[in-house]
Design a protein around this motif. Structure first.
Motif, short mmCIF file in Angstrom:
data_model
loop_
_atom_site.label_atom_id
_atom_site.label_comp_id
_atom_site.label_asym_id
_atom_site.label_seq_id
_atom_site.Cartn_x
_atom_site.Cartn_y
_atom_site.Cartn_z
N PRO A 148 -78.30 126.54 -46.61
CA PRO A 148 -78.99 127.75 -45.65
C PRO A 148 -77.64 126.98 -44.61
CG PRO A 148 -80.83 125.57 -45.74
CD PRO A 148 -79.19 125.06 -46.58
N LEU A 152 -76.18 130.95 -42.70
CA LEU A 152 -76.69 131.04 -41.57
C LEU A 152 -74.81 131.87 -41.59
CD1 LEU A 152 -78.88 131.97 -39.55
CD2 LEU A 152 -78.95 129.58 -38.21
N ASN A 156 -74.11 134.89 -39.07
CA ASN A 156 -73.58 135.60 -37.61
C ASN A 156 -73.33 133.70 -37.57
OD1 ASN A 156 -74.12 134.85 -35.15
ND2 ASN A 156 -73.92 137.32 -34.82
N ASP A 158 -72.16 132.78 -34.87
CA ASP A 158 -72.91 132.05 -33.75
C ASP A 158 -73.95 132.08 -33.39
OD1 ASP A 158 -70.34 132.24 -31.55
OD2 ASP A 158 -71.39 134.22 -30.73
N ARG A 161 -73.94 127.92 -34.65
CA ARG A 161 -73.68 127.31 -33.58
C ARG A 161 -75.45 126.41 -32.36
NH1 ARG A 161 -69.19 125.49 -33.14
NH2 ARG A 161 -66.54 126.27 -33.83
N ALA A 162 -75.85 127.68 -33.11
CA ALA A 162 -77.09 127.88 -31.69
C ALA A 162 -78.36 126.92 -32.58
CB ALA A 162 -77.53 128.92 -30.87
N ARG B 49 -71.75 132.63 -25.04
CA ARG B 49 -71.69 131.70 -26.16
C ARG B 49 -70.77 130.11 -25.38
NH1 ARG B 49 -66.89 134.06 -28.83
NH2 ARG B 49 -67.76 133.17 -30.42
N ILE B 52 -74.05 128.53 -25.27
CA ILE B 52 -75.41 127.26 -26.72
C ILE B 52 -74.02 126.46 -27.41
CG2 ILE B 52 -76.61 129.31 -27.12
CD1 ILE B 52 -74.58 130.71 -29.59
N ALA B 54 -70.43 127.71 -28.90
CA ALA B 54 -69.98 128.18 -29.76
C ALA B 54 -68.86 128.22 -29.55
CB ALA B 54 -70.35 129.99 -29.77
N TYR B 72 -81.72 132.16 -29.59
CA TYR B 72 -80.56 132.71 -29.08
C TYR B 72 -81.13 134.28 -29.75
CZ TYR B 72 -75.31 134.01 -29.36
OH TYR B 72 -74.16 134.88 -29.20
N PRO B 74 -77.81 137.23 -30.87
CA PRO B 74 -77.02 137.37 -30.25
C PRO B 74 -76.35 138.82 -30.13
CG PRO B 74 -77.69 137.62 -32.34
CD PRO B 74 -79.17 137.01 -31.78
N LYS B 76 -74.62 141.06 -31.05
CA LYS B 76 -74.84 142.59 -32.61
C LYS B 76 -74.91 141.59 -33.43
CE LYS B 76 -70.59 144.17 -32.30
NZ LYS B 76 -69.45 144.21 -31.08
N LEU B 77 -75.23 141.13 -34.69
CA LEU B 77 -76.15 141.13 -35.61
C LEU B 77 -75.70 141.82 -36.98
CD1 LEU B 77 -76.39 137.88 -37.19
CD2 LEU B 77 -78.35 138.96 -37.29
N PRO B 94 -82.46 128.29 -39.98
CA PRO B 94 -81.93 127.35 -41.14
C PRO B 94 -82.99 126.67 -42.05
CG PRO B 94 -81.17 126.57 -39.27
CD PRO B 94 -81.64 127.75 -39.23
#
Lengths: 266, 258
Positions: A148, A152, A156, A158, A161-162, B49, B52, B54, B72, B74, B76-77, B94
């Motif tokens: 997982p 992730l 992305n 970020d 991280r989040a 960022r 969070i 990062a 959060y 973002p 753009k993804l 996750p």
């Protein structure tokens, strides 16, 4: 374990082991657009082989070390703002060239370069088989454990991280696993073909899959079919084994691409 | 006054030797909608960022309320076409979630019935709502949105912000967002922070729009649009001259990009 006496059985098992380990990693290689990572790591392996033979060390650990060093160097370069393809290009060609130079300088080394470039799956010993399957189990377990987070982080960094995941740690896991796969696979399919086995089965599985897990499973299945089919073809047509495996994988890629195109239209 | 959910204390960030953020102090308290505006390269995304985790601050610190749940979204993804990914699977990253849970957050984010679609097949508006749905999974106390309406047209962006407002009312969460859609965002915010490496000015939208620092950055035009929006207009057809004439439409564009 009498059936292991048959070199074809050993070859088939070796091919299956490499295909299974390469499948989930190959998916990440494709998703992260680092198709030449396998190639660069594999080229580093040549350098490892040269040093191992020159210094009288065991080949497998030397290859593993060289592949790891390469992978870490590439990570460091991309971290410093080089594009991935630039970093891979620099390191890949350098490693291959340095390996060739090293082989020549160590004049007393009788290195069968062809064997390391193209592999010799028919010469796989029981000990090789144990190494390959040990490596494969290790890599598959590692990837399954981190799955997982790896996914992730690939989507992305970020978002990872989040969610409390360190994307750089996940990248390191991936790097480590790739180095292991290259090190155990070098004898079976050879340097030039391990990269192909990392990329082609996942690419072939893509049109059939709806989820990342589906793609990894499909890649494992298609990789296994490629290994066995290629081995059979090499036996029947008396062709070199490693290239036959890759050709089989390429054939499967064409078939699934056609199937994917038909499904999209229909 | 309650303790802030999250606070930046003298937050400074350097990237590649350049000072991106210089001694920024921001507090976000429960339930408020705060918007960060600022020109390109003003450190807006860097600020988010850093919040969070990062980016590591070069000085100062981030204080979070204990056990703070953050959602959060973002900037753009870009999901590569090489990766097959259903909406349901994406929401389960996750941590795997149940089908009912996936359907619940998709409904809440205004994207019902998308669970089995491929992420790469979604329209821009649908995609942003799926990102919002994922951010809503853990019942966030704080929603962070980094230019969440990038690539959406004006009605699409307006509809998205109305959805944010509804989510805020349902969950009571605070919202911190970055936006370029000055017209819409200024009106929807409790507080606006004008950032340009440091905080130029902050306060209610009216106060910021009047502030000389803000006008120096954005000109005076947006104030007219703000007044217009306050009169319940969001259906601007042209963002560049939307404040010179009056469009009297009601909010009928909610499903514009379904």
């Amino acid at each position: 374990m009498n059936f292991l006496d048959d070199f074809l059985v050993r070859a088939a098992l070796a091919g299956l082991g490499v295909a299974l380990a390469a499948a989930p990693l190959g998916c990440f290689v494709v998703w992260r657009r680092m198709a030449y990572f396998g190639e660069a790591t594999a080229h580093a392996a040549i350098l490892g082989v040269a040093f191992a033979l020159g210094l009288g060390l065991a080949v497998m650990p030397a290859v593993l070390a060289a592949a790891l060093l390469m992978a870490l160097a590439v990570s460091a370069m991309t971290g410093r703002g080089f594009a991935m393809d630039t970093a891979l290009g620099v390191m890949s060609h350098t490693a291959l060239a340095a390996g060739m130079v090293a082989v020549t300088l160590l004049a007393d080394v009788r290195l069968d370069l062809m064997a390391f470039l193209f592999g010799d799956i028919l010469a796989v010993t029981r000990w090789d088989l144990a190494t390959i399957w040990g490596g494969a189990v290790l890599v598959v377990a590692l990837t399954a454990w981190r799955w997982p987070g790896l996914l992730l982080s690939t989507l992305n960094p970020d978002l990872a991280r989040a969610s409390g995941i360190d994307p750089r740690r996940e990248e390191l896991v991936l790097t480590l696993a790739l180095a292991v796969v290259v090190a155990v696979a070098i004898k079976v399919v050879g340097v030039l073909l391990i990269a192909a086995l990392l990329v082609i089965p996942p690419a072939a599985a893509r049109p059939l899959a709806a989820t990342p897990e589906g793609m990894a499973a499909g890649a494992a299945g298609l990789g296994a079919v490629s290994a066995l089919g290629g081995l059979w073809a090499a036996f029947v047509f008396d062709t070199p084994t490693g290239p036959s495996i890759v050709c089989t994988a390429a054939l499967l890629f064409v078939l699934t691409s056609l199937f994917g195109g038909l499904r999209k239209r229909g | 006054m309650s303790a802030p959910l999250i606070a930046a204390r003298d937050l400074s960030v350097r990237l590649g030797g350049r000072v991106i953020l210089d001694a920024v102090n921001v507090e976000i308290t429960a339930g408020e909608i705060v918007t960060v505006v600022g020109p390109n390269g003003s450190g807006k995304s860097t600020f988010l960022r850093a919040l969070i985790g990062a980016i590591t601050p070069s000085a100062g610190r981030i204080e979070r309320a204990p056990g703070l749940r953050v959602g959060y979204v973002p900037q753009k993804l870009a999901i590569d076409r090489s990766m097959p990914m259903t909406v349901r699977r994406f929401l389960g990253l996750p941590h795997r979630i149940s089908t009912a849970e996936a359907d619940r957050v998709l409904d809440h984010a205004g994207a019902p019935g998308l669970a089995d679609r491929q992420m790469t097949d979604l329209s821009g508006g649908q995609f942003q709502r799926v990102l919002l749905a994922r951010a809503l999974l853990e019942q966030p106390q704080l929603l962070l949105l980094d230019e969440a309406t990038q690539g959406l047209d004006q009605p699409g962006a307006a509809a998205f912000y109305r959805r944010i407002e509804e989510v805020r009312q349902d969950l009571g969460c605070a919202v911190l967002m970055i936006s370029h859609d000055l017209h819409v965002v200024m009106a929807a915010s409790d507080r606006v922070i004008c950032l340009n490496g440091h905080i130029c000015c902050q306060g209610t939208p009216e106060i910021v729009a009047d502030a000389p620092e803000y006008r120096a950055l954005f000109g005076t035009g947006t104030k007219g649009a703000l007044a217009l929006y306050r009169h319940q207009h969001s259906h601007e057809h042209d963002p560049d001259d939307g404040h010179s004439h009056d469009h009297s439409h009601d909010h009928s564009d909610e499903g514009a990009e379904g």
